[in-house]
Design a protein around this motif. Structure first.
Motif, PDB file in Angstrom:
ATOM      1  N   MET A 196      81.646 142.434  46.951  1.00  0.00           N
ATOM      2  CA  MET A 196      80.369 142.456  46.410  1.00  0.00           C
ATOM      3  C   MET A 196      80.156 143.688  45.524  1.00  0.00           C
ATOM      4  O   MET A 196      80.456 145.127  46.412  1.00  0.00           O
ATOM      5  CB  MET A 196      79.107 142.362  47.931  1.00  0.00           C
ATOM      6  CG  MET A 196      77.716 142.035  47.527  1.00  0.00           C
ATOM      7  SD  MET A 196      77.282 142.403  49.276  1.00  0.00           S
ATOM      8  CE  MET A 196      76.822 144.272  49.458  1.00  0.00           C
ATOM      9  N   LYS A 197      78.796 143.970  44.460  1.00  0.00           N
ATOM     10  CA  LYS A 197      78.624 144.549  43.513  1.00  0.00           C
ATOM     11  C   LYS A 197      77.708 144.948  43.584  1.00  0.00           C
ATOM     12  O   LYS A 197      76.305 143.790  43.797  1.00  0.00           O
ATOM     13  CB  LYS A 197      78.912 144.631  42.558  1.00  0.00           C
ATOM     14  CG  LYS A 197      81.063 144.801  41.726  1.00  0.00           C
ATOM     15  CD  LYS A 197      81.355 144.639  40.855  1.00  0.00           C
ATOM     16  CE  LYS A 197      83.145 144.684  40.381  1.00  0.00           C
ATOM     17  NZ  LYS A 197      83.494 144.341  38.703  1.00  0.00           N
ATOM     18  N   ILE A 198      76.394 145.924  43.256  1.00  0.00           N
ATOM     19  CA  ILE A 198      74.873 146.055  43.764  1.00  0.00           C
ATOM     20  C   ILE A 198      74.888 147.446  42.665  1.00  0.00           C
ATOM     21  O   ILE A 198      75.954 148.964  42.661  1.00  0.00           O
ATOM     22  CB  ILE A 198      74.891 146.264  44.702  1.00  0.00           C
ATOM     23  CG1 ILE A 198      73.347 146.215  45.199  1.00  0.00           C
ATOM     24  CG2 ILE A 198      75.648 147.902  45.193  1.00  0.00           C
ATOM     25  CD1 ILE A 198      72.953 146.234  46.539  1.00  0.00           C
TER      26      ILE A 198
ATOM     27  N   GLN B 135      64.986 146.801  46.292  1.00  0.00           N
ATOM     28  CA  GLN B 135      65.978 145.939  47.180  1.00  0.00           C
ATOM     29  C   GLN B 135      65.635 144.695  46.993  1.00  0.00           C
ATOM     30  O   GLN B 135      66.611 143.471  47.398  1.00  0.00           O
ATOM     31  CB  GLN B 135      65.483 146.057  49.048  1.00  0.00           C
ATOM     32  CG  GLN B 135      66.595 147.446  49.451  1.00  0.00           C
ATOM     33  CD  GLN B 135      65.588 147.353  50.199  1.00  0.00           C
ATOM     34  OE1 GLN B 135      64.471 147.093  50.801  1.00  0.00           O
ATOM     35  NE2 GLN B 135      66.414 147.377  51.182  1.00  0.00           N
ATOM     36  N   LEU B 136      64.528 144.057  46.198  1.00  0.00           N
ATOM     37  CA  LEU B 136      64.502 143.043  46.609  1.00  0.00           C
ATOM     38  C   LEU B 136      64.428 141.930  45.171  1.00  0.00           C
ATOM     39  O   LEU B 136      64.323 140.938  45.221  1.00  0.00           O
ATOM     40  CB  LEU B 136      62.485 142.784  46.420  1.00  0.00           C
ATOM     41  CG  LEU B 136      61.964 144.014  47.574  1.00  0.00           C
ATOM     42  CD1 LEU B 136      60.013 143.788  47.128  1.00  0.00           C
ATOM     43  CD2 LEU B 136      62.414 142.634  48.940  1.00  0.00           C
ATOM     44  N   TYR B 137      64.889 143.546  44.397  1.00  0.00           N
ATOM     45  CA  TYR B 137      66.247 142.330  43.446  1.00  0.00           C
ATOM     46  C   TYR B 137      67.866 142.450  43.006  1.00  0.00           C
ATOM     47  O   TYR B 137      67.810 141.839  42.670  1.00  0.00           O
ATOM     48  CB  TYR B 137      65.385 141.883  42.035  1.00  0.00           C
ATOM     49  CG  TYR B 137      65.267 143.749  41.545  1.00  0.00           C
ATOM     50  CD1 TYR B 137      66.338 144.718  40.449  1.00  0.00           C
ATOM     51  CD2 TYR B 137      63.238 143.801  41.879  1.00  0.00           C
ATOM     52  CE1 TYR B 137      66.070 145.825  40.419  1.00  0.00           C
ATOM     53  CE2 TYR B 137      63.217 145.292  41.433  1.00  0.00           C
ATOM     54  CZ  TYR B 137      64.523 146.367  40.657  1.00  0.00           C
ATOM     55  OH  TYR B 137      64.031 147.210  40.622  1.00  0.00           O
ATOM     56  N   ASP B 138      67.856 143.571  43.027  1.00  0.00           N
ATOM     57  CA  ASP B 138      69.635 143.735  43.513  1.00  0.00           C
ATOM     58  C   ASP B 138      70.035 143.214  44.544  1.00  0.00           C
ATOM     59  O   ASP B 138      71.238 142.374  44.443  1.00  0.00           O
ATOM     60  CB  ASP B 138      69.655 145.279  42.906  1.00  0.00           C
ATOM     61  CG  ASP B 138      69.103 145.458  41.211  1.00  0.00           C
ATOM     62  OD1 ASP B 138      69.675 144.774  40.344  1.00  0.00           O
ATOM     63  OD2 ASP B 138      69.358 146.688  41.373  1.00  0.00           O
ATOM     64  N   ILE B 139      69.506 143.505  45.667  1.00  0.00           N
ATOM     65  CA  ILE B 139      70.304 142.764  46.794  1.00  0.00           C
ATOM     66  C   ILE B 139      70.479 141.130  46.720  1.00  0.00           C
ATOM     67  O   ILE B 139      71.841 140.215  46.787  1.00  0.00           O
ATOM     68  CB  ILE B 139      69.303 143.065  48.352  1.00  0.00           C
ATOM     69  CG1 ILE B 139      69.605 144.296  48.280  1.00  0.00           C
ATOM     70  CG2 ILE B 139      70.163 141.819  49.596  1.00  0.00           C
ATOM     71  CD1 ILE B 139      69.366 144.762  49.847  1.00  0.00           C
ATOM     72  N   PRO B 140      69.159 140.445  46.032  1.00  0.00           N
ATOM     73  CA  PRO B 140      69.901 138.996  45.909  1.00  0.00           C
ATOM     74  C   PRO B 140      71.055 138.900  45.106  1.00  0.00           C
ATOM     75  O   PRO B 140      71.691 138.011  44.992  1.00  0.00           O
ATOM     76  CB  PRO B 140      68.232 138.460  45.570  1.00  0.00           C
ATOM     77  CG  PRO B 140      67.734 138.962  46.143  1.00  0.00           C
ATOM     78  CD  PRO B 140      68.168 140.834  46.433  1.00  0.00           C
ATOM     79  N   LYS B 141      70.201 139.805  44.020  1.00  0.00           N
ATOM     80  CA  LYS B 141      71.598 139.936  42.730  1.00  0.00           C
ATOM     81  C   LYS B 141      72.960 139.718  43.191  1.00  0.00           C
ATOM     82  O   LYS B 141      73.922 138.951  42.689  1.00  0.00           O
ATOM     83  CB  LYS B 141      70.981 140.235  41.909  1.00  0.00           C
ATOM     84  CG  LYS B 141      72.125 140.626  40.341  1.00  0.00           C
ATOM     85  CD  LYS B 141      71.577 141.415  39.227  1.00  0.00           C
ATOM     86  CE  LYS B 141      72.845 141.211  38.267  1.00  0.00           C
ATOM     87  NZ  LYS B 141      72.360 142.370  37.064  1.00  0.00           N
ATOM     88  N   SER B 142      73.008 141.033  44.365  1.00  0.00           N
ATOM     89  CA  SER B 142      74.307 141.056  44.765  1.00  0.00           C
ATOM     90  C   SER B 142      75.119 139.853  45.308  1.00  0.00           C
ATOM     91  O   SER B 142      76.130 139.538  45.586  1.00  0.00           O
ATOM     92  CB  SER B 142      74.230 142.256  46.028  1.00  0.00           C
ATOM     93  OG  SER B 142      74.507 142.278  47.033  1.00  0.00           O
ATOM     94  N   LEU B 143      74.534 138.979  45.754  1.00  0.00           N
ATOM     95  CA  LEU B 143      74.464 138.093  46.867  1.00  0.00           C
ATOM     96  C   LEU B 143      75.264 136.708  45.963  1.00  0.00           C
ATOM     97  O   LEU B 143      75.210 135.894  46.714  1.00  0.00           O
ATOM     98  CB  LEU B 143      73.776 138.257  47.981  1.00  0.00           C
ATOM     99  CG  LEU B 143      73.554 138.852  49.038  1.00  0.00           C
ATOM    100  CD1 LEU B 143      71.703 138.595  50.200  1.00  0.00           C
ATOM    101  CD2 LEU B 143      74.338 139.180  49.984  1.00  0.00           C
ATOM    102  N   GLY B 144      74.888 136.904  44.918  1.00  0.00           N
ATOM    103  CA  GLY B 144      75.389 135.663  43.894  1.00  0.00           C
ATOM    104  C   GLY B 144      74.258 134.576  43.775  1.00  0.00           C
ATOM    105  O   GLY B 144      74.279 133.977  42.964  1.00  0.00           O
TER     106      GLY B 144
END
Length: 372
Positions: free
Chosen positions: A1-3, A116-125
């Protein structure tokens, strides 16, 4: 997982301890435990007695019954089984996102907002679409743009209310429109609600009081002035809360016996804390407004008595470079807008102590004169 690097946190981690005049933070001037108990010595003795008799085991895993009862009082119709204690609101946001988002999901996030509210979902695909806030509209997003972004398979809409860094509060009527759009496709709505408008707390509406698929996250870090105890919570419907429990076991065990005791006391005495903080916010907001009126190189869409603000700087260099030079030459710390994808702006935390704010603003003005 990349973030992606967490912009605001990495900036503060590197520079906040070297600041002499820190006007970057979004917490209302942090309280000491002595200040919390200053007018309640009997309570303090009782608290110490309870603490002294408490075993330092894991305590209540999800938060004590007393803690959960106090959290329930913040909402209209929430039961203790819907409340899960977390490691601050960051832990609450992470828990909700980690529990819900799968690769290929469609997520709409208010932007810019808390990263958090956009980069965590992005990191989860997930596939992310940004719902942009607009400075010309007092940092509100356009509801018609949300209608264009929504899809039949939209899983989640993420909001930050009030917004970090702008301090803009989305009102009840606007949130109702968001709920109608989310309900049309069965999407969840996650709202980070750590910033409370202290001039009129009744003007704030929690998403869980509006929508059966709403998810509210909050903590004691901002409007309650106790970031140091790292206690937050997530509130959702019973089905979601049961799902969150499963994922929570992989991210934390408990908030800690001491932290839970203190958090419960803070919530029990929230009106005392809010009264103290209301004075700070309203007083310092007037200082900020007066300063902006007199400072030709700064403009601002002012917040509604929440503890974060976003100023616009009329300068010929990047705000990142400007803020670093400002810190090194004057000791004044801001958060450059680039850390929120808002170049040309900076987060100014005006809810520090009054002396720090006044000196920090004076030094900031003096530093700006080089560009006249």
């Amino acid at each position: 997982m990349k973030i992606a690097e967490f912009g605001v946190e990495s900036w503060l981690n590197e520079w906040e301890k070297s600041a002499k005049y820190d006007i970057s933070q979004s917490t209302i001037s942090s309280m000491t435990i002595n200040e919390l108990f200053a007018d309640n010595n009997d309570d303090y003795q009782t608290f110490l007695k309870d603490l002294g008799q408490s075993k330092m085991n894991y305590g209540w895993i999800e938060g004590s019954p007393k803690f959960k009862e106090q959290v329930c009082e913040l909402y209209d119709n929430v039961q203790p089984t819907q409340v899960l204690q977390t490691n601050g609101a960051t832990g609450a946001n992470y828990l909700a996102l980690y529990s819900l988002i799968e690769p290929g999901d469609h997520v709409i996030s208010e932007y810019p907002s808390y990263q958090q509210l956009y980069d965590i979902p992005k990191s989860l695909g997930a596939k992310i679409d940004f719902w942009n806030i607009n400075e010309a509209d007092n940092w509100y997003p356009n509801i018609n743009e949300l209608k264009q972004l929504i899809r039949p398979n939209t899983k989640l809409i993420c909001l930050n209310n009030a917004n970090n860094p702008t301090g803009t509060l989305l009102d009840h009527e606007f949130l109702q429109k968001v709920v109608e759009i989310a309900r049309s496709v069965g999407a969840y709505v996650l709202v980070d609600e750590v910033y409370l408008p202290l001039d009129d707390t009744d003007s704030f509406t929690s998403i869980v009081d509006l929508y059966e698929k709403g998810i509210s996250t909050n903590s004691l870090s901002k409007s309650y002035s106790f970031p140091g105890i790292r206690i937050g919570w997530v509130v959702a419907n019973e089905e979601l809360s049961d799902n969150f429990r499963k994922y929570r076991d992989y991210t934390m065990i408990c908030g800690g016996v001491f932290n839970d005791l203190l958090a419960t006391y803070i919530l029990q005495h929230r009106n005392q804390v809010w009264n103290r903080n209301r004075k700070i916010v309203l007083n310092n907001l007037q200082i900020l407004k007066k300063w902006v009126d007199q400072e030709p190189r700064v403009s601002c869409v002012f917040p509604q008595a929440v503890s974060t603000s976003c100023i616009k700087l009329d300068i010929p260099i990047s705000t990142e470079e400007f803020c670093l030079r400002l810190l090194k030459q004057t000791g004044v710390l801001l958060v450059p807008g680039e850390r929120f994808d808002l170049p040309g702006h900076a987060r100014l935390g005006y809810c520090t102590d009054e002396d720090t704010l006044k000196i920090g603003l004076a030094k900031l003005s003096e530093f700006l004169r080089q560009y006249d």
